[in-house]
Design an enzyme around this catalytic site. Structure first.
Site, PDB file in Angstrom:
ATOM      1  N   ASN A  89      21.045  32.388  21.969  1.00 27.90           N
ATOM      2  CA  ASN A  89      21.852  31.119  22.082  1.00 27.90           C
ATOM      3  C   ASN A  89      21.289  30.133  23.013  1.00 27.90           C
ATOM      4  O   ASN A  89      20.978  30.849  24.274  1.00 27.90           O
ATOM      5  CB  ASN A  89      23.301  31.585  22.463  1.00 27.90           C
ATOM      6  CG  ASN A  89      23.954  30.063  22.738  1.00 27.90           C
ATOM      7  OD1 ASN A  89      24.634  30.133  23.806  1.00 27.90           O
ATOM      8  ND2 ASN A  89      24.361  29.395  21.920  1.00 27.90           N
ATOM      9  N   GLY A  90      21.378  28.948  22.944  1.00 22.82           N
ATOM     10  CA  GLY A  90      20.955  27.984  23.757  1.00 22.82           C
ATOM     11  C   GLY A  90      19.766  27.140  23.803  1.00 22.82           C
ATOM     12  O   GLY A  90      18.685  27.658  23.389  1.00 22.82           O
ATOM     13  N   ASP A  91      20.164  25.811  23.544  1.00 24.33           N
ATOM     14  CA  ASP A  91      19.121  24.854  23.126  1.00 24.33           C
ATOM     15  C   ASP A  91      18.385  24.932  21.768  1.00 24.33           C
ATOM     16  O   ASP A  91      17.284  24.255  21.694  1.00 24.33           O
ATOM     17  CB  ASP A  91      17.974  24.942  24.188  1.00 24.33           C
ATOM     18  CG  ASP A  91      18.385  24.207  25.516  1.00 24.33           C
ATOM     19  OD1 ASP A  91      19.630  24.128  25.586  1.00 24.33           O
ATOM     20  OD2 ASP A  91      17.602  24.673  26.390  1.00 24.33           O
TER      21      ASP A  91
ATOM     22  N   CYS B  70      31.282  32.145  31.286  1.00 29.01           N
ATOM     23  CA  CYS B  70      31.537  30.908  31.708  1.00 29.01           C
ATOM     24  C   CYS B  70      31.276  30.397  33.121  1.00 29.01           C
ATOM     25  O   CYS B  70      31.908  31.026  34.007  1.00 29.01           O
ATOM     26  CB  CYS B  70      33.232  30.823  31.487  1.00 29.01           C
ATOM     27  SG  CYS B  70      33.866  29.097  31.922  1.00 29.01           S
TER      28      CYS B  70
ATOM     29  N   GLY C  52      25.467  25.552  19.324  1.00 20.59           N
ATOM     30  CA  GLY C  52      26.968  25.077  19.867  1.00 20.59           C
ATOM     31  C   GLY C  52      26.866  23.684  20.049  1.00 20.59           C
ATOM     32  O   GLY C  52      27.540  23.004  18.622  1.00 20.59           O
TER      33      GLY C  52
HETATM   34  C1  LIG Z   1      32.012  21.536  25.730  1.00 18.83           C
HETATM   35  C2  LIG Z   1      31.575  23.015  25.811  1.00 18.83           C
HETATM   36  C3  LIG Z   1      32.652  24.273  25.738  1.00 18.83           C
HETATM   37  C4  LIG Z   1      32.223  25.332  25.779  1.00 18.83           C
HETATM   38  N1  LIG Z   1      33.063  26.235  25.853  1.00 18.83           N
HETATM   39  C5  LIG Z   1      32.690  27.584  25.693  1.00 18.83           C
HETATM   40  C6  LIG Z   1      33.687  28.731  25.656  1.00 18.83           C
HETATM   41  O1  LIG Z   1      34.768  28.513  25.522  1.00 18.83           O
HETATM   42  N2  LIG Z   1      33.165  30.017  25.655  1.00 18.83           N
HETATM   43  C7  LIG Z   1      31.817  30.357  25.974  1.00 18.83           C
HETATM   44  O2  LIG Z   1      31.481  31.482  25.859  1.00 18.83           O
HETATM   45  N3  LIG Z   1      30.905  29.285  25.968  1.00 18.83           N
HETATM   46  C8  LIG Z   1      31.246  28.171  25.946  1.00 18.83           C
HETATM   47  N4  LIG Z   1      30.448  27.154  25.840  1.00 18.83           N
HETATM   48  C9  LIG Z   1      28.800  27.603  25.838  1.00 18.83           C
HETATM   49  C10 LIG Z   1      28.505  27.332  24.450  1.00 18.83           C
HETATM   50  O3  LIG Z   1      29.183  28.253  23.534  1.00 18.83           O
HETATM   51  C11 LIG Z   1      27.017  27.615  24.170  1.00 18.83           C
HETATM   52  O4  LIG Z   1      26.871  28.947  24.858  1.00 18.83           O
HETATM   53  C12 LIG Z   1      26.002  26.755  24.996  1.00 18.83           C
HETATM   54  O5  LIG Z   1      26.732  25.607  24.806  1.00 18.83           O
HETATM   55  C13 LIG Z   1      24.747  26.798  24.826  1.00 18.83           C
HETATM   56  O6  LIG Z   1      24.415  26.786  23.603  1.00 18.83           O
HETATM   57  P1  LIG Z   1      23.900  25.323  22.715  1.00 18.83           P
HETATM   58  O7  LIG Z   1      22.605  24.942  23.414  1.00 18.83           O
HETATM   59  O8  LIG Z   1      23.787  25.712  21.387  1.00 18.83           O
HETATM   60  O9  LIG Z   1      25.100  24.287  23.106  1.00 18.83           O
HETATM   61  C14 LIG Z   1      30.658  25.652  25.982  1.00 18.83           C
HETATM   62  C15 LIG Z   1      29.940  24.539  25.871  1.00 18.83           C
HETATM   63  C16 LIG Z   1      30.108  23.173  25.762  1.00 18.83           C
HETATM   64  C17 LIG Z   1      29.092  22.298  25.796  1.00 18.83           C
END
Ligand SMILES: Cc1cc2nc3c(=O)[nH]c(=O)nc-3n(C[C@H](O)[C@H](O)[C@H](O)COP(=O)(O)O)c2cc1C
Length: 329
Positions: A203-205, A103, A227
């Site tokens: 994970n990511g994008d 985080c 996410g």
């Molecule tokens: C609004 C928001 C809240 C998030 N909250 C958390 C969280 O509580 N714990 C965590 O490990 N990552 C959190 N993330 C990160 C996501 O779990 C993820 O790692 C990140 O968005 C990249 O993945 P994506 O491209 O599929 O969104 C958060 C991301 C967003 C946008």
């Protein structure tokens, strides 16, 4: 596309839902499971909040059988507090316990938790060792690639995690300092995978179903975590599974979209009460309708609506208009 094993738990497929603070509540998670996520994760839960018995903190772990398996993610920097919090989370029904080591939010990092753990390998190890000893369910860690751009602490820390008996690591391919800027670096996910024996979740994008397949092919990761692309779009989990099975990833039609929105709203109303549900749903409707034609006018129209039935009337009107205009989805 097979599932994979997290310790004693066999996941039915390789696509899981990411923790999203402020978004991944129980209603959201149930919908994700119904649409094919093999596992869902709570938003991050403060270890201190748990041991202090804070009601709001506990509400993040509220669960129903239907969403199982639920991973509860905890954050903190004190090994004793993390150990106690892990016991509480497992006692509250967590099927998997996840530790947040990524985080980037200032409020979290300045306490030494979240992404700050990437700079403190010895503390990271102490936390994992203590939590592992007391934790009877599969244990995972979600990490970013490093503290600063190109620093790559994840390569060593993932090994430390494995040495502590962690069952899988998730790697979000961005550094802490990057926040959400730039692109996720999938090469690092591949490097972590090459170094470990335990499963690695990339994970990511992943913004389109096909990206999930591409990430698995490029990195060799065992699972993918989605996410942001799942917000207002729970279909993405089923679409990834379809692609993995060699089928087409079909987009939801308008009726299917309407049904999912109504289900989401009903779940929220049942779990949170009408007023709160209407407020949450207004925000979610912006996501659910984001990619649809004429959506900007609809989005403008609902910003001032506060009651449930007017919100649903506006949605019906909008979807009927789309149907009349012959928009397929
Ligand atoms: C609004 C928001 C809240 C998030 N909250 C958390 C969280 O509580 N714990 C965590 O490990 N990552 C959190 N993330 C990160 C996501 O779990 C993820 O790692 C990140 O968005 C990249 O993945 P994506 O491209 O599929 O969104 C958060 C991301 C967003 C946008």
């Amino acid at each position: 596309m097979k599932g994979f094993r997290l310790g004693s738990l066999l996941l039915e497929s390789c696509v899981v839902m990411a923790p999203l603070a402020g978004i991944s509540d129980l209603a959201f998670r149930i919908l994700a499971r119904r649409h094919g996520a093999a596992m869902v994760t709570s938003e991050m839960v403060s270890a201190h909040g748990l041991i202090q018995g804070q009601k709001k903190t506990f509400s993040y772990m509220r669960t129903l059988d239907e969403e199982a398996p639920l991973a509860v993610q905890i954050f903190g920097a004190d090994p004793a507090v993390m150990e106690e919090a892990a016991r509480i989370a497992v006692g509250s029904g967590a099927a998997v316990l996840d530790i947040n080591a990524g985080c980037p939010v200032r409020k979290v990092v300045k306490t030494g938790a979240g992404g700050a753990l990437l700079k403190e390998p010895a503390l990271f190890e102490r936390i994992l060792a203590r939590v592992r000893r007391c934790c009877p369910v599969p244990l995972t860690v979600k990490m970013r690639t490093g503290w600063s751009h190109r620093s790559r602490e994840v390569l060593d820390l993932a090994r430390i995690a494995e040495g502590c008996g962690v069952d899988a690591v998730t790697v979000h391919g961005r550094s802490v300092s990057q926040g959400f800027c730039g692109n996720a670096d999938w090469d690092v996910i591949g490097e972590v995978k090459a170094r470990l024996h335990i499963p690695v979740i990339g994970n990511g994008d992943i913004t389109e179903p096909i990206h999930a397949i591409a990430m698995m092919e490029k990195t060799g990761c065992d699972g993918v975590m989605i996410g942001r692309a799942a917000i207002g779009n729970p279909w993405i989990f089923g679409q990834v599974r379809a692609l993995g099975a060699g089928l087409a990833a079909t987009a939801p039609g308008l009726d299917e979209r309407r049904e999912a929105i109504l289900t989401h709203f009903e779940l929220l109303s049942k779990l949170e009460g009408g007023t709160r549900a209407a407020r949450r749903m207004r925000g979610l409707l912006l996501w659910y309708t984001k990619s649809l034609p004429f959506s900007s006018r609809f989005r403008g129209a609902i910003t001032s609506i506060t009651d449930t039935s007017s919100l649903m009337d506006a949605l019906d009107l909008f979807l009927d208009k789309l149907t009349a205009a012959g928009a397929a989805h």
